[in-house]
Design a protein around this motif. Structure first.
Motif, short mmCIF file in Angstrom:
data_model
loop_
_atom_site.label_atom_id
_atom_site.label_comp_id
_atom_site.label_asym_id
_atom_site.label_seq_id
_atom_site.Cartn_x
_atom_site.Cartn_y
_atom_site.Cartn_z
N VAL A 120 25.38 56.16 47.35
CA VAL A 120 25.87 55.98 45.99
C VAL A 120 26.64 54.67 45.95
CG1 VAL A 120 27.38 56.90 44.18
CG2 VAL A 120 25.99 58.46 45.54
N VAL A 121 26.28 53.81 44.99
CA VAL A 121 26.88 52.48 44.90
C VAL A 121 27.62 52.35 43.57
CG1 VAL A 121 26.45 49.99 44.98
CG2 VAL A 121 24.98 51.55 46.28
N PHE A 122 28.91 52.05 43.66
CA PHE A 122 29.73 51.80 42.47
C PHE A 122 29.77 50.29 42.27
CE2 PHE A 122 31.21 55.77 44.36
CZ PHE A 122 31.03 56.63 43.29
N VAL A 123 29.34 49.86 41.09
CA VAL A 123 29.15 48.43 40.84
C VAL A 123 30.11 47.94 39.76
CG1 VAL A 123 27.50 46.64 40.23
CG2 VAL A 123 26.71 48.69 41.45
N GLU A 124 30.89 46.94 40.09
CA GLU A 124 31.76 46.26 39.13
C GLU A 124 31.02 45.00 38.68
OE1 GLU A 124 35.31 45.43 36.90
OE2 GLU A 124 34.35 47.23 37.67
N VAL A 125 30.85 44.85 37.38
CA VAL A 125 30.13 43.70 36.82
C VAL A 125 31.14 42.71 36.27
CG1 VAL A 125 28.42 42.95 35.12
CG2 VAL A 125 28.17 45.18 36.24
N LYS A 126 31.00 41.46 36.68
CA LYS A 126 31.88 40.39 36.20
C LYS A 126 31.03 39.30 35.57
CE LYS A 126 35.79 42.05 37.07
NZ LYS A 126 36.53 42.46 35.90
N LEU A 127 31.31 39.02 34.33
CA LEU A 127 30.55 38.07 33.53
C LEU A 127 31.42 36.84 33.27
CD1 LEU A 127 27.88 37.97 31.80
CD2 LEU A 127 29.25 38.86 29.94
N ARG A 128 30.88 35.67 33.55
CA ARG A 128 31.59 34.41 33.32
C ARG A 128 30.61 33.36 32.81
NH1 ARG A 128 35.01 37.50 34.10
NH2 ARG A 128 36.82 37.43 35.45
N LYS A 129 31.12 32.40 32.10
CA LYS A 129 30.28 31.29 31.65
C LYS A 129 29.81 30.48 32.85
CE LYS A 129 30.18 27.31 28.58
NZ LYS A 129 30.91 26.49 27.63
N ASN A 130 30.73 30.16 33.76
CA ASN A 130 30.39 29.40 34.96
C ASN A 130 31.46 29.68 36.02
OD1 ASN A 130 32.63 27.53 34.55
ND2 ASN A 130 31.38 26.60 32.96
N ASP A 131 31.33 29.05 37.16
CA ASP A 131 32.31 29.28 38.24
C ASP A 131 33.26 28.09 38.40
OD1 ASP A 131 30.57 27.47 39.37
OD2 ASP A 131 30.13 28.69 41.14
N ARG A 132 33.42 27.32 37.36
CA ARG A 132 34.29 26.14 37.40
C ARG A 132 35.71 26.47 37.85
NH1 ARG A 132 33.55 23.82 32.26
NH2 ARG A 132 31.63 23.03 33.17
N PHE A 133 36.22 27.61 37.46
CA PHE A 133 37.59 27.99 37.81
C PHE A 133 37.64 29.06 38.89
CE2 PHE A 133 37.80 26.38 33.43
CZ PHE A 133 38.64 25.29 33.65
N GLY A 134 36.56 29.22 39.63
CA GLY A 134 36.52 30.19 40.71
C GLY A 134 35.43 31.22 40.48
N ALA A 135 35.14 31.95 41.53
CA ALA A 135 34.09 32.97 41.46
C ALA A 135 34.55 34.14 40.60
CB ALA A 135 33.76 33.46 42.87
N ALA A 136 33.62 34.73 39.89
CA ALA A 136 33.93 35.88 39.04
C ALA A 136 34.51 37.04 39.85
CB ALA A 136 32.68 36.31 38.28
N ALA A 137 34.02 37.20 41.08
CA ALA A 137 34.48 38.31 41.93
C ALA A 137 35.96 38.23 42.25
CB ALA A 137 33.67 38.35 43.23
N GLU A 138 36.54 37.04 42.14
CA GLU A 138 37.97 36.89 42.42
C GLU A 138 38.83 37.68 41.43
OE1 GLU A 138 38.85 32.71 42.60
OE2 GLU A 138 37.43 32.39 44.23
N ALA A 139 38.25 38.07 40.31
CA ALA A 139 38.97 38.88 39.33
C ALA A 139 39.12 40.34 39.78
CB ALA A 139 38.27 38.83 37.97
N VAL A 140 38.42 40.71 40.83
CA VAL A 140 38.53 42.07 41.36
C VAL A 140 39.65 42.07 42.40
CG1 VAL A 140 37.32 44.04 42.35
CG2 VAL A 140 36.08 42.44 40.89
N THR A 141 40.86 42.14 41.90
CA THR A 141 42.06 42.08 42.74
C THR A 141 42.25 43.35 43.55
OG1 THR A 141 43.41 43.02 40.98
CG2 THR A 141 43.18 40.59 41.00
N LEU A 142 43.20 43.33 44.44
CA LEU A 142 43.51 44.54 45.22
C LEU A 142 43.88 45.70 44.31
CD1 LEU A 142 45.49 43.01 48.21
CD2 LEU A 142 43.13 43.86 48.20
N SER A 143 44.63 45.42 43.25
CA SER A 143 45.00 46.45 42.29
C SER A 143 43.76 47.03 41.60
CB SER A 143 45.97 45.87 41.26
OG SER A 143 46.21 46.78 40.23
N LYS A 144 42.84 46.17 41.20
CA LYS A 144 41.60 46.61 40.56
C LYS A 144 40.76 47.42 41.54
CE LYS A 144 38.29 46.63 37.43
NZ LYS A 144 38.38 47.42 36.21
N GLN A 145 40.71 46.98 42.79
CA GLN A 145 39.96 47.72 43.81
C GLN A 145 40.52 49.13 43.96
OE1 GLN A 145 39.81 45.47 47.48
NE2 GLN A 145 39.22 43.60 46.38
#
Length: 114
Positions: free
Chosen positions: A47-72
């Motif tokens: 079973v895979v739990f998937v967090e989806v992160k949508l961004r225009k581009n990665d100019r300010f960092g990878a979208a996955a960086e928004a999945v902080t320890l608190s979010k995890q």
């Protein structure tokens, strides 16, 4: 490419991507007191739990960086709630799917955190 995809459209695009990769999408937008799980998929017995992160581009960092320890932590608790409510004791994994609308690029990070 439409650069103004909404979160739900991004999740639908991620679900299509997973289906193409032979995952079975078994749930979406599961909500509980701990938060929300964007997508729940299954591949074989996993079973895979998937967090989806949508961004225009990665100019300010990878979208996955928004999945902080608190979010995890919230995602782990929401996943435990889903597992309990579905009487499921299958092995699990947490993935992140980044979608960059400017280029249409999709980046699937398997086992992004434990």
């Amino acid at each position: 490419m439409n650069t103004t995809l909404t979160g739900r459209e991004g999740e639908a695009k991620a679900a299509d991507y997973l289906r193409h990769k032979k995952y079975e999408v078994i749930g979406a937008n599961y909500r509980c007191r701990f938060g929300e799980l964007d997508l729940i998929a299954k591949k074989r017995e996993l079973v895979v739990f998937v967090e989806v992160k949508l961004r225009k581009n990665d100019r300010f960092g990878a979208a996955a960086e928004a999945v902080t320890l608190s979010k995890q932590d919230k995602l782990r608790k929401a996943a435990a709630s889903w597992l309990a409510s579905h009487d499921c004791d299958a092995p699990t994994r947490f993935d992140i799917i980044e979608i960059y609308t400017e280029t249409g690029r999709i980046n699937h990070i398997e086992n992004a955190f434990e």
